[in-house]
Design a protein around this motif. Structure first.
Motif, PDB file in Angstrom:
ATOM      1  N   VAL A   1       0.827  -1.214   0.000  1.00 49.88           N
ATOM      2  CA  VAL A   1       0.000   0.000   0.000  1.00 49.88           C
ATOM      3  C   VAL A   1       0.861   1.264   0.000  1.00 49.88           C
ATOM      4  O   VAL A   1       0.697   2.130  -0.864  1.00 49.88           O
ATOM      5  CB  VAL A   1      -0.991  -0.008   1.173  1.00 49.88           C
ATOM      6  N   PRO A   2       1.802   1.422   0.955  1.00 54.15           N
ATOM      7  CA  PRO A   2       2.651   2.612   0.880  1.00 54.15           C
ATOM      8  C   PRO A   2       3.533   2.636  -0.369  1.00 54.15           C
ATOM      9  O   PRO A   2       3.884   3.717  -0.854  1.00 54.15           O
ATOM     10  CB  PRO A   2       3.498   2.542   2.160  1.00 54.15           C
ATOM     11  N   GLU A   3       3.881   1.466  -0.892  1.00 51.49           N
ATOM     12  CA  GLU A   3       4.685   1.423  -2.120  1.00 51.49           C
ATOM     13  C   GLU A   3       3.920   2.057  -3.286  1.00 51.49           C
ATOM     14  O   GLU A   3       4.500   2.812  -4.079  1.00 51.49           O
ATOM     15  CB  GLU A   3       5.047  -0.023  -2.461  1.00 51.49           C
ATOM     16  N   VAL A   4       2.643   1.743  -3.391  1.00 47.90           N
ATOM     17  CA  VAL A   4       1.809   2.345  -4.443  1.00 47.90           C
ATOM     18  C   VAL A   4       1.765   3.861  -4.267  1.00 47.90           C
ATOM     19  O   VAL A   4       1.890   4.620  -5.240  1.00 47.90           O
ATOM     20  CB  VAL A   4       0.383   1.757  -4.408  1.00 47.90           C
ATOM     21  N   TRP A   5       1.596   4.316  -3.038  1.00 48.84           N
ATOM     22  CA  TRP A   5       1.514   5.747  -2.758  1.00 48.84           C
ATOM     23  C   TRP A   5       2.806   6.465  -3.124  1.00 48.84           C
ATOM     24  O   TRP A   5       2.797   7.496  -3.812  1.00 48.84           O
ATOM     25  CB  TRP A   5       1.170   5.968  -1.287  1.00 48.84           C
ATOM     26  N   PHE A   6       3.943   5.927  -2.678  1.00 52.29           N
ATOM     27  CA  PHE A   6       5.224   6.580  -2.971  1.00 52.29           C
ATOM     28  C   PHE A   6       5.563   6.510  -4.459  1.00 52.29           C
ATOM     29  O   PHE A   6       6.189   7.431  -5.004  1.00 52.29           O
ATOM     30  CB  PHE A   6       6.344   5.955  -2.131  1.00 52.29           C
ATOM     31  N   THR A   7       5.160   5.438  -5.126  1.00 53.77           N
ATOM     32  CA  THR A   7       5.361   5.349  -6.578  1.00 53.77           C
ATOM     33  C   THR A   7       4.589   6.450  -7.284  1.00 53.77           C
ATOM     34  O   THR A   7       5.110   7.112  -8.192  1.00 53.77           O
ATOM     35  CB  THR A   7       4.917   3.974  -7.110  1.00 53.77           C
ATOM     36  N   PHE A   8       3.355   6.647  -6.878  1.00 49.68           N
ATOM     37  CA  PHE A   8       2.526   7.722  -7.439  1.00 49.68           C
ATOM     38  C   PHE A   8       3.199   9.078  -7.222  1.00 49.68           C
ATOM     39  O   PHE A   8       3.273   9.907  -8.149  1.00 49.68           O
ATOM     40  CB  PHE A   8       1.140   7.701  -6.783  1.00 49.68           C
ATOM     41  N   LEU A   9       3.705   9.312  -6.011  1.00 45.04           N
ATOM     42  CA  LEU A   9       4.320  10.602  -5.700  1.00 45.04           C
ATOM     43  C   LEU A   9       5.569  10.864  -6.535  1.00 45.04           C
ATOM     44  O   LEU A   9       5.733  11.966  -7.079  1.00 45.04           O
ATOM     45  CB  LEU A   9       4.673  10.670  -4.211  1.00 45.04           C
ATOM     46  N   ILE A  10       6.468   9.892  -6.628  1.00 47.25           N
ATOM     47  CA  ILE A  10       7.708  10.153  -7.368  1.00 47.25           C
ATOM     48  C   ILE A  10       7.452  10.301  -8.860  1.00 47.25           C
ATOM     49  O   ILE A  10       8.152  11.051  -9.548  1.00 47.25           O
ATOM     50  CB  ILE A  10       8.785   9.079  -7.095  1.00 47.25           C
ATOM     51  N   GLU A  11       6.448   9.616  -9.372  1.00 43.56           N
ATOM     52  CA  GLU A  11       6.094   9.801 -10.785  1.00 43.56           C
ATOM     53  C   GLU A  11       5.598  11.225 -11.021  1.00 43.56           C
ATOM     54  O   GLU A  11       5.926  11.836 -12.044  1.00 43.56           O
ATOM     55  CB  GLU A  11       5.024   8.791 -11.198  1.00 43.56           C
ATOM     56  N   LYS A  12       4.804  11.754 -10.101  1.00 43.94           N
ATOM     57  CA  LYS A  12       4.240  13.090 -10.267  1.00 43.94           C
ATOM     58  C   LYS A  12       5.236  14.201  -9.930  1.00 43.94           C
ATOM     59  O   LYS A  12       5.246  15.251 -10.572  1.00 43.94           O
ATOM     60  CB  LYS A  12       2.992  13.242  -9.387  1.00 43.94           C
ATOM     61  N   ILE A  13       6.081  13.973  -8.924  1.00 46.94           N
ATOM     62  CA  ILE A  13       6.968  15.032  -8.442  1.00 46.94           C
ATOM     63  C   ILE A  13       8.357  14.954  -9.069  1.00 46.94           C
ATOM     64  O   ILE A  13       8.927  15.978  -9.470  1.00 46.94           O
ATOM     65  CB  ILE A  13       7.061  14.984  -6.905  1.00 46.94           C
ATOM     66  N   TRP A  14       8.918  13.777  -9.152  1.00 47.67           N
ATOM     67  CA  TRP A  14      10.277  13.627  -9.685  1.00 47.67           C
ATOM     68  C   TRP A  14      10.337  13.598 -11.201  1.00 47.67           C
ATOM     69  O   TRP A  14      11.168  14.256 -11.804  1.00 47.67           O
ATOM     70  CB  TRP A  14      10.917  12.346  -9.156  1.00 47.67           C
TER      71      TRP A  14
END
Length: 236
Positions: free
Chosen positions: A134-147
């Motif tokens: 679950v947190p992996e999905v969240w952090f993946t979403f964030l780095i795709e959008k931010i990084w």
């Protein structure tokens, strides 16, 4: 005689609203964490801290890493890196079907998911693996959008385990080939990519058996990645 003012008391949130408060702080903290690492190299990861063999690493910007290494990682780990949003749904479905049939366990993780796991979360198998998802999905979403793709690839190539106590392709190149990652041949890059899933058990120098065959396959695919421009998003 004047009555003294009553002391103000803090009103506590009802118990059923407290989880939302914790969720808010988790979201805020995780977004800030990702924003910081968008410009600052991750100093250490949980995987590194848990490594009893010590830590050998040398952060290197993407401009200092041969493009063959990027192509080898895409060829070996994530052929759709430039076209997906962090999740390769076809690969995930295939992995689920394969695992359901009792065949050899194989994940469908993208480079983005692996980067999120390596930088912000923990390794592990069994039930902890499912808790991590679950947190992996969240952090993946964030780095795709931010990084974005370039930063994701840069961070991945610097935190991925490339040998016993060795992290990042610069340290891996120095360990195996006695030169930096700036001058990796397609064959050398492919050999590093071939050991990434099991860096403690596979050998990049004089590999044998599956690792040698897999490395040769990746070497051939490096040319395909170059011809088809599958690494173009990294160099925009």
């Amino acid at each position: 005689m004047a009555t003294p003012p009553r002391a103000k008391t803090k009103r506590k949130l009802p118990w059923y609203l407290r989880p939302f408060k914790w969720l808010f702080w988790f979201i805020a903290a995780s977004v800030l964490w990702v924003l910081i690492y968008a410009v600052v190299p991750p100093p250490v990861t949980f995987t590194m801290l848990a490594d009893s063999n010590g830590i050998t690493k040398d952060w290197t910007s993407l401009s200092g890493i041969d493009r063959n290494m990027v192509r080898a990682v895409i060829a070996a780990e994530d052929g759709k890196f430039c076209s997906h949003d962090g999740f390769d749904r076809d690969a995930i479905e295939q992995a689920i079907e394969r695992n359901a049939k009792g065949k050899r366990m194989r994940g469908g993780s993208t480079v983005s998911q692996q980067t999120a796991k390596n930088v912000f979360l923990w390794q592990g198998s069994g039930w902890t693996r499912y808790v991590r998802k679950v947190p992996e999905v969240w952090f993946t979403f964030l780095i795709e959008k931010i990084w974005g793709k370039r930063r994701i690839m840069e961070v991945y190539l610097n935190v991925a385990e490339t040998g016993i106590g060795t992290y990042g392709v610069e340290a891996g190149a120095q360990r195996y080939f006695k030169h930096g990652a700036a001058k990796l041949t397609p064959k050398e890059a492919a050999r590093i990519a071939a050991i990434l899933p099991l860096p403690k058990k596979r050998e990049a120098v004089s590999p044998s058996g599956f690792t040698r065959r897999y490395g040769n396959t990746i070497t051939a695919r490096v040319g395909q990645v170059r011809r088809d421009g599958l690494d173009a998003c990294v160099y925009k």
